[in-house]
Write a protein that holds these residues in place. Structure first.
Motif, PDB file in Angstrom:
ATOM      1  N   ARG A 243       0.856  -1.182   0.000  1.00 45.73           N
ATOM      2  CA  ARG A 243       0.000   0.000   0.000  1.00 45.73           C
ATOM      3  C   ARG A 243       0.897   1.240   0.000  1.00 45.73           C
ATOM      4  O   ARG A 243       1.700   1.421   0.914  1.00 45.73           O
ATOM      5  CB  ARG A 243      -0.885   0.046   1.251  1.00 45.73           C
ATOM      6  N   PRO A 244       0.795   2.078  -1.014  1.00 41.51           N
ATOM      7  CA  PRO A 244       1.673   3.257  -1.052  1.00 41.51           C
ATOM      8  C   PRO A 244       1.386   4.188   0.114  1.00 41.51           C
ATOM      9  O   PRO A 244       0.233   4.422   0.475  1.00 41.51           O
ATOM     10  CB  PRO A 244       1.300   3.919  -2.387  1.00 41.51           C
ATOM     11  N   ASN A 245       2.435   4.684   0.700  1.00 43.56           N
ATOM     12  CA  ASN A 245       2.322   5.615   1.827  1.00 43.56           C
ATOM     13  C   ASN A 245       3.036   6.909   1.448  1.00 43.56           C
ATOM     14  O   ASN A 245       4.022   7.303   2.065  1.00 43.56           O
ATOM     15  CB  ASN A 245       2.922   4.997   3.082  1.00 43.56           C
ATOM     16  N   ILE A 246       2.523   7.537   0.409  1.00 43.10           N
ATOM     17  CA  ILE A 246       3.164   8.723  -0.151  1.00 43.10           C
ATOM     18  C   ILE A 246       2.220   9.909   0.002  1.00 43.10           C
ATOM     19  O   ILE A 246       1.070   9.858  -0.441  1.00 43.10           O
ATOM     20  CB  ILE A 246       3.516   8.520  -1.638  1.00 43.10           C
ATOM     21  N   THR A 247       2.692  10.953   0.628  1.00 37.79           N
ATOM     22  CA  THR A 247       1.902  12.169   0.782  1.00 37.79           C
ATOM     23  C   THR A 247       2.341  13.179  -0.259  1.00 37.79           C
ATOM     24  O   THR A 247       3.532  13.527  -0.342  1.00 37.79           O
ATOM     25  CB  THR A 247       2.081  12.767   2.186  1.00 37.79           C
ATOM     26  N   GLU A 248       1.410  13.625  -1.068  1.00 40.81           N
ATOM     27  CA  GLU A 248       1.719  14.639  -2.067  1.00 40.81           C
ATOM     28  C   GLU A 248       2.019  15.963  -1.364  1.00 40.81           C
ATOM     29  O   GLU A 248       1.226  16.427  -0.532  1.00 40.81           O
ATOM     30  CB  GLU A 248       0.549  14.810  -3.032  1.00 40.81           C
ATOM     31  N   PRO A 249       3.164  16.577  -1.657  1.00 45.15           N
ATOM     32  CA  PRO A 249       3.477  17.873  -1.027  1.00 45.15           C
ATOM     33  C   PRO A 249       2.411  18.911  -1.352  1.00 45.15           C
ATOM     34  O   PRO A 249       1.844  18.919  -2.448  1.00 45.15           O
ATOM     35  CB  PRO A 249       4.823  18.255  -1.662  1.00 45.15           C
ATOM     36  N   ALA A 250       2.129  19.761  -0.389  1.00 47.03           N
ATOM     37  CA  ALA A 250       1.139  20.822  -0.607  1.00 47.03           C
ATOM     38  C   ALA A 250       1.592  21.724  -1.744  1.00 47.03           C
ATOM     39  O   ALA A 250       2.762  22.113  -1.818  1.00 47.03           O
ATOM     40  CB  ALA A 250       0.954  21.628   0.668  1.00 47.03           C
ATOM     41  N   GLN A 251       0.679  22.034  -2.637  1.00 47.20           N
ATOM     42  CA  GLN A 251       1.004  22.919  -3.754  1.00 47.20           C
ATOM     43  C   GLN A 251       0.951  24.357  -3.269  1.00 47.20           C
ATOM     44  O   GLN A 251       0.008  24.756  -2.590  1.00 47.20           O
ATOM     45  CB  GLN A 251       0.017  22.696  -4.899  1.00 47.20           C
ATOM     46  N   THR A 252       1.935  25.145  -3.636  1.00 40.83           N
ATOM     47  CA  THR A 252       2.022  26.515  -3.119  1.00 40.83           C
ATOM     48  C   THR A 252       1.903  27.579  -4.198  1.00 40.83           C
ATOM     49  O   THR A 252       1.833  28.766  -3.883  1.00 40.83           O
ATOM     50  CB  THR A 252       3.359  26.721  -2.382  1.00 40.83           C
ATOM     51  N   GLU A 253       1.888  27.166  -5.468  1.00 42.64           N
ATOM     52  CA  GLU A 253       1.698  28.134  -6.538  1.00 42.64           C
ATOM     53  C   GLU A 253       1.024  27.473  -7.733  1.00 42.64           C
ATOM     54  O   GLU A 253       1.122  26.264  -7.927  1.00 42.64           O
ATOM     55  CB  GLU A 253       3.034  28.750  -6.966  1.00 42.64           C
ATOM     56  N   GLU A 254       0.339  28.273  -8.496  1.00 44.99           N
ATOM     57  CA  GLU A 254      -0.406  27.780  -9.646  1.00 44.99           C
ATOM     58  C   GLU A 254       0.545  27.209 -10.702  1.00 44.99           C
ATOM     59  O   GLU A 254       1.630  27.733 -10.928  1.00 44.99           O
ATOM     60  CB  GLU A 254      -1.215  28.929 -10.248  1.00 44.99           C
ATOM     61  N   ARG A 255       0.105  26.100 -11.318  1.00 44.01           N
ATOM     62  CA  ARG A 255       0.862  25.497 -12.417  1.00 44.01           C
ATOM     63  C   ARG A 255       0.007  25.557 -13.677  1.00 44.01           C
ATOM     64  O   ARG A 255      -1.192  25.267 -13.628  1.00 44.01           O
ATOM     65  CB  ARG A 255       1.207  24.035 -12.107  1.00 44.01           C
ATOM     66  N   ARG A 256       0.637  25.887 -14.815  1.00 44.95           N
ATOM     67  CA  ARG A 256      -0.094  26.037 -16.063  1.00 44.95           C
ATOM     68  C   ARG A 256       0.559  25.241 -17.190  1.00 44.95           C
ATOM     69  O   ARG A 256       1.768  25.017 -17.182  1.00 44.95           O
ATOM     70  CB  ARG A 256      -0.180  27.515 -16.478  1.00 44.95           C
ATOM     71  N   LYS A 257      -0.300  24.854 -18.136  1.00 42.68           N
ATOM     72  CA  LYS A 257       0.191  24.107 -19.285  1.00 42.68           C
ATOM     73  C   LYS A 257      -0.720  24.353 -20.479  1.00 42.68           C
ATOM     74  O   LYS A 257      -1.938  24.449 -20.331  1.00 42.68           O
ATOM     75  CB  LYS A 257       0.228  22.602 -18.956  1.00 42.68           C
ATOM     76  N   ILE A 258      -0.126  24.461 -21.655  1.00 40.99           N
ATOM     77  CA  ILE A 258      -0.882  24.564 -22.900  1.00 40.99           C
ATOM     78  C   ILE A 258      -0.708  23.259 -23.663  1.00 40.99           C
ATOM     79  O   ILE A 258       0.410  22.768 -23.831  1.00 40.99           O
ATOM     80  CB  ILE A 258      -0.400  25.751 -23.762  1.00 40.99           C
TER      81      ILE A 258
ATOM     82  N   THR B  35      -8.485  27.678  -4.565  1.00 43.73           N
ATOM     83  CA  THR B  35      -7.597  28.841  -4.616  1.00 43.73           C
ATOM     84  C   THR B  35      -6.595  28.667  -5.747  1.00 43.73           C
ATOM     85  O   THR B  35      -6.260  27.540  -6.142  1.00 43.73           O
ATOM     86  CB  THR B  35      -6.841  29.007  -3.295  1.00 43.73           C
ATOM     87  N   LYS B  36      -6.088  29.766  -6.242  1.00 40.26           N
ATOM     88  CA  LYS B  36      -5.169  29.701  -7.386  1.00 40.26           C
ATOM     89  C   LYS B  36      -3.867  28.992  -7.032  1.00 40.26           C
ATOM     90  O   LYS B  36      -3.287  28.293  -7.866  1.00 40.26           O
ATOM     91  CB  LYS B  36      -4.901  31.108  -7.920  1.00 40.26           C
ATOM     92  N   ASN B  37      -3.390  29.167  -5.825  1.00 37.75           N
ATOM     93  CA  ASN B  37      -2.139  28.510  -5.425  1.00 37.75           C
ATOM     94  C   ASN B  37      -2.291  26.997  -5.309  1.00 37.75           C
ATOM     95  O   ASN B  37      -1.294  26.272  -5.268  1.00 37.75           O
ATOM     96  CB  ASN B  37      -1.642  29.073  -4.091  1.00 37.75           C
ATOM     97  N   ASN B  38      -3.530  26.532  -5.242  1.00 33.85           N
ATOM     98  CA  ASN B  38      -3.805  25.105  -5.038  1.00 33.85           C
ATOM     99  C   ASN B  38      -4.315  24.444  -6.325  1.00 33.85           C
ATOM    100  O   ASN B  38      -4.907  23.376  -6.280  1.00 33.85           O
ATOM    101  CB  ASN B  38      -4.853  24.945  -3.926  1.00 33.85           C
ATOM    102  N   ARG B  39      -4.065  25.057  -7.467  1.00 35.83           N
ATOM    103  CA  ARG B  39      -4.649  24.509  -8.689  1.00 35.83           C
ATOM    104  C   ARG B  39      -3.655  24.425  -9.840  1.00 35.83           C
ATOM    105  O   ARG B  39      -2.596  25.074  -9.832  1.00 35.83           O
ATOM    106  CB  ARG B  39      -5.840  25.356  -9.134  1.00 35.83           C
ATOM    107  N   VAL B  40      -4.032  23.613 -10.810  1.00 38.02           N
ATOM    108  CA  VAL B  40      -3.355  23.595 -12.103  1.00 38.02           C
ATOM    109  C   VAL B  40      -4.366  24.035 -13.148  1.00 38.02           C
ATOM    110  O   VAL B  40      -5.579  23.793 -13.003  1.00 38.02           O
ATOM    111  CB  VAL B  40      -2.780  22.205 -12.457  1.00 38.02           C
ATOM    112  N   VAL B  41      -3.885  24.686 -14.192  1.00 35.40           N
ATOM    113  CA  VAL B  41      -4.750  25.180 -15.261  1.00 35.40           C
ATOM    114  C   VAL B  41      -4.178  24.717 -16.598  1.00 35.40           C
ATOM    115  O   VAL B  41      -2.992  24.905 -16.873  1.00 35.40           O
ATOM    116  CB  VAL B  41      -4.851  26.718 -15.245  1.00 35.40           C
TER     117      VAL B  41
END
Length: 445
Positions: free
Chosen positions: A245-260, A427-433
């Motif tokens: 069973r994976p025991n991996i915690t995703e680090p908290a995102q602190t800034e928006e990430r974007r991709k086209i 929130t924008k810091n917690n998202r990807v677009v």
């Protein structure tokens, strides 16, 4: 004024009726565990002469090791190749010849198989699932056959499908460490490089009774069904390997990430994904109600505002991904002809901001509660739905009886809770677009 009052009374009355139905139609079930670890859940409903036989294996793409992605989904296909006692390619034919149907699906967290059969064919379904558990064919012929099937599926449904790579790109951008960064389909490279011994090891690790839940619902006799289960499953040995069973915690995102992403599409799209808590948490229920508020039907906020009134999109919706570990809350909109992707993103943002700033009205809140009650009733309206939900509640929550009372958790959510989770997670810091644009818009180098 009288008309508004009448509408409110109708909504309240319909809500009370739905709630009364959920309380009165209690789903009774029996559950126990065999010595080999197989958990069994039985629900008797003799109203129609059919039965759902299902097995949930607690293995999904998150259980895969790096460099060997796609195994869980691959096994969903491979498990229909046959067994020591079922000839290759005959699994589906046998069920259909008995007047039944079957299917399977794979997610980040589980692999699920089921047969829908006339109730006099219960023994057939149990025997076939026991065969799958103890004696599936894991040989070169089956592996090579299903490699081609899975690869063709990926080409058709993802690589060559307009907007087909949205989940692949969204999860890949949102996660940096957690296995959710790879969607269940996996990669061609990993499946092509895998050796037969690795497939056999995966089977021996995860396709064992102590990693499975057998859930049966329909026209059965509990005592007789228990005897059949003992006959077909009790002798299957318990798995000897530790189920990872994976025991991996995703680090908290602190800034928006974007991709086209330049895709073979005509209309641009905007996808936003916010990190949210795991399913079953208190905030999960408020977020589920929030997504229904935003896109639960044509009269919901996003389609009504962005599609109908502003005509900036041909489709607009929100989708929460309920997962065993913290997941994602997606918003998704396809632009109308001639609408700039930035204007579309601003329109989606405006709907999110409105929820964050203004408490929803009592009228809208009552409608939302009614929708949640209706959904809860509907998803348990068939024996197939009950069998699946009983298994899910046991595996993910450790409480199969949530099939009767999870609705209480939704009903505890307040208007203030919905506003609070919107402000906390969207929130924008917690998202990807992601902006999906036509290939014709791609700059030439």
């Amino acid at each position: 004024m009288k008309r508004k009052l009448l509408v409110c009374l109708v909504w309240v009355a319909s809500g009370l009726t739905a709630f009364a139905q959920t309380k009165s139609n209690k789903i009774d079930f029996t559950e126990y565990t065999l010595p080999n670890g197989l958990h069994v859940i039985l629900h008797q409903d003799n109203s129609t002469p059919n039965v759902a036989v299902s097995v949930l294996y607690h293995v999904g793409s998150k259980n895969e090791v790096q460099g060997r992605t796609g195994f869980a989904h691959f096994f969903e296909h491979l498990m229909f190749e046959g067994t020591e006692n079922i000839e290759r390619g005959q699994y589906m034919n046998m069920v259909q010849a008995a007047g039944g149907s079957l299917n399977a699906n794979t997610s980040f967290d589980r692999t699920y198989y089921y047969e829908l059969l006339p109730s006099n064919q219960l023994a057939l379904g149990l025997w076939m699932e026991a065969e799958r558990m103890v004696g599936a064919k894991i040989d070169e012929v089956g592996v090579e056959t299903q490699r081609k099937v899975v690869q063709e599926e990926k080409r058709m449904r993802i690589d060559n499908q307009p907007y087909g790579t949205i989940l692949e790109n969204t999860f890949g951008l949102a996660y940096t460490k957690h296995p959710y960064k790879i969607t269940p389909i996996g990669t061609f490279e990993d499946l092509n490089n895998a050796k037969i011994e690795e497939f056999r090891d995966f089977y021996k690790t995860f396709y064992v009774p102590n990693n499975a839940t057998l859930s049966i619902a329909g026209d059965i006799n509990i005592d007789e069904t228990k005897k059949l289960i003992e006959q077909y499953f009790a002798k299957i040995p318990k798995g000897t390997k530790e189920v990872p069973r994976p025991n991996i915690t995703e680090p908290a995102q602190t800034e928006e990430r974007r991709k086209i992403v330049y895709d073979n599409i005509q209309l641009p799209a905007v996808i936003q994904a916010y990190h949210i808590p795991a399913q079953g948490t208190e905030d999960h229920y408020a977020l589920s109600m929030l997504t229904t508020l935003l896109s639960g039907g044509q009269s919901a906020r996003m389609p009504k505002a962005i599609v109908d009134k502003q005509q900036k999109a041909v489709a607009a919706l929100s989708i929460p991904f309920p997962t065993e570990d913290p997941g994602l809350f997606l918003t998704y909109a396809i632009a109308n002809m001639g609408v700039d992707v930035k204007d579309l993103e601003a329109a989606v943002d405006a709907e999110i901001e409105l929820v964050k700033k203004e408490l929803i009205s009592e009228r809208e809140f009552q409608k939302l509660r009614n929708q949640m009650e209706s959904q809860f009733v509907q998803q348990n309206s068939t024996v197939a739905g009950r069998a699946e939900n009983l298994a899910n509640y046991h595996v993910y929550y450790g409480d199969a009886n949530l099939i009767n009372n999870e609705i209480d958790r939704y009903m505890k959510v307040t208007k203030e809770d919905i506003q609070r989770v919107a402000n906390k997670y969207l929130t924008k810091n917690n998202r990807v677009v992601l902006h999906y644009l036509p290939k014709s818009a791609q700059p030439s180098n």
